[in-house]
Write an enzyme that holds these catalytic residues in place. Structure first.
Site, PDB file in Angstrom:
ATOM      1  N   GLU A  47      -1.741 -13.586   3.908  1.00 33.46           N
ATOM      2  CA  GLU A  47      -0.795 -12.969   2.961  1.00 33.46           C
ATOM      3  C   GLU A  47       0.469 -12.421   3.633  1.00 33.46           C
ATOM      4  OE1 GLU A  47      -3.728 -11.726   3.856  1.00 33.46           O
ATOM      5  OE2 GLU A  47      -3.854  -9.547   3.669  1.00 33.46           O
TER       6      GLU A  47
ATOM      7  N   CYS B 152     -10.203 -12.488   5.670  1.00 30.19           N
ATOM      8  CA  CYS B 152     -10.770 -11.577   6.662  1.00 30.19           C
ATOM      9  C   CYS B 152     -12.185 -11.157   6.272  1.00 30.19           C
ATOM     10  CB  CYS B 152      -9.833 -10.392   6.881  1.00 30.19           C
ATOM     11  SG  CYS B 152      -9.990  -9.724   8.544  1.00 30.19           S
TER      12      CYS B 152
ATOM     13  N   ILE C  10      22.324  13.610  -8.940  1.00 31.08           N
ATOM     14  CA  ILE C  10      22.964  12.907  -7.817  1.00 31.08           C
ATOM     15  C   ILE C  10      23.935  13.836  -7.099  1.00 31.08           C
ATOM     16  CG2 ILE C  10      24.614  11.068  -7.200  1.00 31.08           C
ATOM     17  CD1 ILE C  10      23.235   9.213  -9.032  1.00 31.08           C
TER      18      ILE C  10
ATOM     19  N   ARG D 134     -12.012  -6.465  13.585  1.00 28.95           N
ATOM     20  CA  ARG D 134     -12.724  -6.160  14.815  1.00 28.95           C
ATOM     21  C   ARG D 134     -13.870  -7.161  15.028  1.00 28.95           C
ATOM     22  NH1 ARG D 134     -13.085  -1.168  13.353  1.00 28.95           N
ATOM     23  NH2 ARG D 134     -11.185  -0.395  14.299  1.00 28.95           N
TER      24      ARG D 134
ATOM     25  N   HIS E  96      -5.070 -12.929   8.156  1.00 22.72           N
ATOM     26  CA  HIS E  96      -4.481 -12.504   6.877  1.00 22.72           C
ATOM     27  C   HIS E  96      -3.307 -13.408   6.508  1.00 22.72           C
ATOM     28  CE1 HIS E  96      -6.600  -8.662   6.210  1.00 22.72           C
ATOM     29  NE2 HIS E  96      -6.752  -8.702   7.519  1.00 22.72           N
TER      30      HIS E  96
ATOM     31  N   SER F 223      11.386  10.079  -5.122  1.00 22.09           N
ATOM     32  CA  SER F 223      10.990   8.911  -4.329  1.00 22.09           C
ATOM     33  C   SER F 223      10.637   7.772  -5.280  1.00 22.09           C
ATOM     34  CB  SER F 223       9.810   9.268  -3.432  1.00 22.09           C
ATOM     35  OG  SER F 223       8.728   9.656  -4.236  1.00 22.09           O
ATOM     36  N   GLY F 224      10.372   6.616  -4.739  1.00 22.64           N
ATOM     37  CA  GLY F 224       9.958   5.477  -5.556  1.00 22.64           C
ATOM     38  C   GLY F 224      11.098   4.795  -6.288  1.00 22.64           C
TER      39      GLY F 224
HETATM   40  N1  GLN Z   1     -14.036  -5.029   8.609  1.00 26.89           N
HETATM   41  C1  GLN Z   1     -13.875  -6.351   9.098  1.00 26.89           C
HETATM   42  C2  GLN Z   1     -13.585  -6.375  10.590  1.00 26.89           C
HETATM   43  O1  GLN Z   1     -13.236  -5.382  11.158  1.00 26.89           O
HETATM   44  C3  GLN Z   1     -12.792  -7.080   8.329  1.00 26.89           C
HETATM   45  C4  GLN Z   1     -11.441  -6.470   8.455  1.00 26.89           C
HETATM   46  C5  GLN Z   1     -10.465  -6.957   7.431  1.00 26.89           C
HETATM   47  O2  GLN Z   1     -10.841  -7.496   6.386  1.00 26.89           O
HETATM   48  N2  GLN Z   1      -9.201  -6.733   7.658  1.00 26.89           N
HETATM   49  O3  GLN Z   1     -13.715  -7.379  11.238  1.00 26.89           O
END
Ligand code: GLN
Length: 531
Positions: free
Chosen positions: A508, A381, A192, A461, A506, A13-14
């Site tokens: 990213e 986050c 292979i 959350r 997020h 893998s990888g």
């Molecule tokens: N633990 C935090 C929340 O649930 C931040 C979650 C996160 O950084 N993805 O709100």
């Protein structure tokens, strides 16, 4: 009609099956083919949502809120398409669906078996990806290595797909290791050959072999693989290691893999135009000067845990011809006493997302260090939540300020649970996926995005507690992005600071080559200026 390309892995893998599939996606997309991607993972977890990032890497979130494997991040960044939940299916999900159906009595008393019940469900997901995406071609990666016990139902399912749809609609690409033996100074084709034998025993003759090598190989080795694996010589593709994953589409372009695929699948290709991608790779090569970014996280043992954060930083760096150097700081080990020593000389500090108690106080110290010393800061986050807690504790003097995730009884719940969300049930109760943030006039956030709204993905959350908004604003914090429908804080910033911005979402997950996410772009530019 949708055509299907299945990518399997051989020997170890990888090897970069995901990158190979994505790179082929780049070539096809830029030849005018509508491409969609999908991954099957043989593990028994329902999804990676509850898996330890140090073991499994980051959880990539799709627009529609799927918590998926990090490979999907590569797929999206390469083919520049938003994928959905159906793009990521684990064996666990398939089995749990089968067992649920069984409990509901919907199998009408039949004996439930791997073949046909599990394999049928796998095929259903494959065909659903075709229907939902409306793509011309679905590229599906089968996780793991051929020969693994866990992956057998998947291999059987794709064999059946070929039977059902035909050779001109279904293609098998086998990515396998061609190892170099340093002692004898030669490449060995035997692994292979064995791996293809294994596939043959499962009823699959690969159409293409992508031999993953350390470097260039002699033609006679290609001949050998061709002869012993029943594959036309031109369908043996050699893909040597690259110093950047983003160079793989250009390597595969030279092998004409896209033409081989088009020939078998009877696809009409436009003239391939990947000048944008080429430009991006030129930028990578031109990025010599380094910029150091300190990342204060708690899963720093495995950088894959922050894969999209890293790729977003790199992409933002290439945009200004800078090479990002990552300085990993383990938040768990940070204390008041050693914070100075750990962050001394930092030109930019990023605190990424995270769950649970460990490392939180260290992250709060890092946010404090960035704020007080006027060092560019990007919080993601949890990185936003702790920036608020730090501000509350040290600027508003609410010394017990906290998030109720970690201190349910705090008198100052700066960060608190959203209505109606159940604290007990860990799997699948988060605010997940795409939400629209309205950007406030006159703020850094608005300037960076250059639009009125930011569409970004969430996975959390807890939220900023609006009861404290006024106090924060009076003390100089700006709330520059709001999710209007529920009046939730999405972005905070400190206007007096060089660059201090943090998002509840997020950012990213939406960076793409040549198109860095706005917050990352601003952050890396600020870091570069602060050098
Ligand atoms: N633990 C935090 C929340 O649930 C931040 C979650 C996160 O950084 N993805 O709100």
């Amino acid at each position: 009609m949708t055509k299907y390309i299945f990518i399997t892995g051989g020997v170890v893998s990888g090897l970069g099956k995901g990158i190979t599939g994505s790179s082929l996606g780049v070539l096809l997309k830029n030849s005018g083919v509508k491409v969609f991607m999908q991954k099957f993972d043989p593990y028994l977890n329902i999804d990676p949502g509850t898996m330890n990032p140090i073991e499994h890497g980051e959880v990539f979130v799709t627009d529609d809120g799927g918590e998926t494997d990090l490979d999907l991040g590569h797929y999206e960044r390469f083919i520049d398409e938003n994928l959905f939940k159906v793009s990521s299916t684990s064996a666990g999900k398939i089995y749990s669906e089968a067992l649920e159906t069984e409990r509901l009595g919907k199998y009408e008393g039949k004996t439930v078996q791997v073949i046909p019940h599990i394999t049928n469900l796998i095929k259903e997901k494959i065909y659903k990806a075709g229907e939902k995406s409306g793509a011309d071609v679905i590229i599906s990666e089968i996780g793991g290595t051929v020969g693994d016990i866990e992956s057998q139902p998947f291999i059987e399912a794709i064999r059946q797909v070929r039977m059902e749809k035909g050779h001109e609609n279904v293609m098998f690409i086998h990515v396998a290791l061609l190892p170099y033996l340093r002692v004898s100074g030669e490449y060995k084709t035997k692994p292979i050959q064995h791996s293809v034998k294994e596939m043959l025993s499962l009823g699959i003759q690969p159409d293409v072999i992508v031999a993953r090598t350390e470097g260039i190989i002699e033609d006679r080795l290609k001949d050998k693989i061709s002869l012993f694996c029943n594959i036309p010589n031109e369908n043996v593709i050699v893909c040597p290691d690259a110093d950047s994953i983003y160079k793989v589409p250009l390597i595969l372009k030279e092998t004409n893999l896209h033409d081989i695929v088009a020939k078998q699948l009877q696809l009409k290709l436009n003239t391939l135009n990947i000048s944008d991608w080429q430009k991006f790779v030129e930028n990578i090569d031109a990025s010599k000067e380094e910029i150091k970014i300190h990342i204060v996280g708690k899963y720093v043992e495995l950088s894959d845990a922050y894969l999209s954060v890293m790729e977003s930083l790199k992409i933002a760096g290439y945009d200004i011809n800078k090479k990002i150097k990552f300085e990993w700081v383990n938040a768990r080990h940070l204390t008041k006493e050693n914070i100075q020593a750990n962050l001394e000389g930092a030109i930019a500090i990023l605190v990424p997302g995270g769950f649970g108690e460990s490392g939180v106080e260290g992250k709060i110290l890092a946010a404090n260090y960035a704020r007080v010393n006027n060092i560019p800061y990007l919080g993601i986050c949890l990185g936003m939540q702790i920036a608020c807690i730090e501000f509350a504790r040290n600027v508003l003097n609410l010394s017990d300020a906290h998030t109720t995730e970690l201190d349910p009884n705090t008198k100052n719940p700066i960060i608190d649970i959203m209505e109606g969300k159940d604290r007990e049930n860990i799997g699948g109760t988060l605010r997940l996926g795409r939400y629209v943030t309205d950007l406030v006039e006159g703020t850094l956030a608005k300037e960076l995005y250059g639009t009125n709204q930011a569409i970004e993905r969430h996975r959390h959350r807890y939220e900023f507690n609006n009861d404290y908004k006024e106090m924060f604003e009076k003390a100089g914090m700006k709330f520059s992005g709001i999710y209007q429908e529920k009046d939730l804080v999405e972005i905070i910033e400190l206007p007096e600071h060089k660059f201090f911005i943090a998002a509840q979402y997020h950012p990213e997950f939406t960076s793409r080559p040549n198109k860095p996410n706005a917050l990352f772009k601003g952050f890396v530019q600020a870091a570069s200026k602060n050098k």
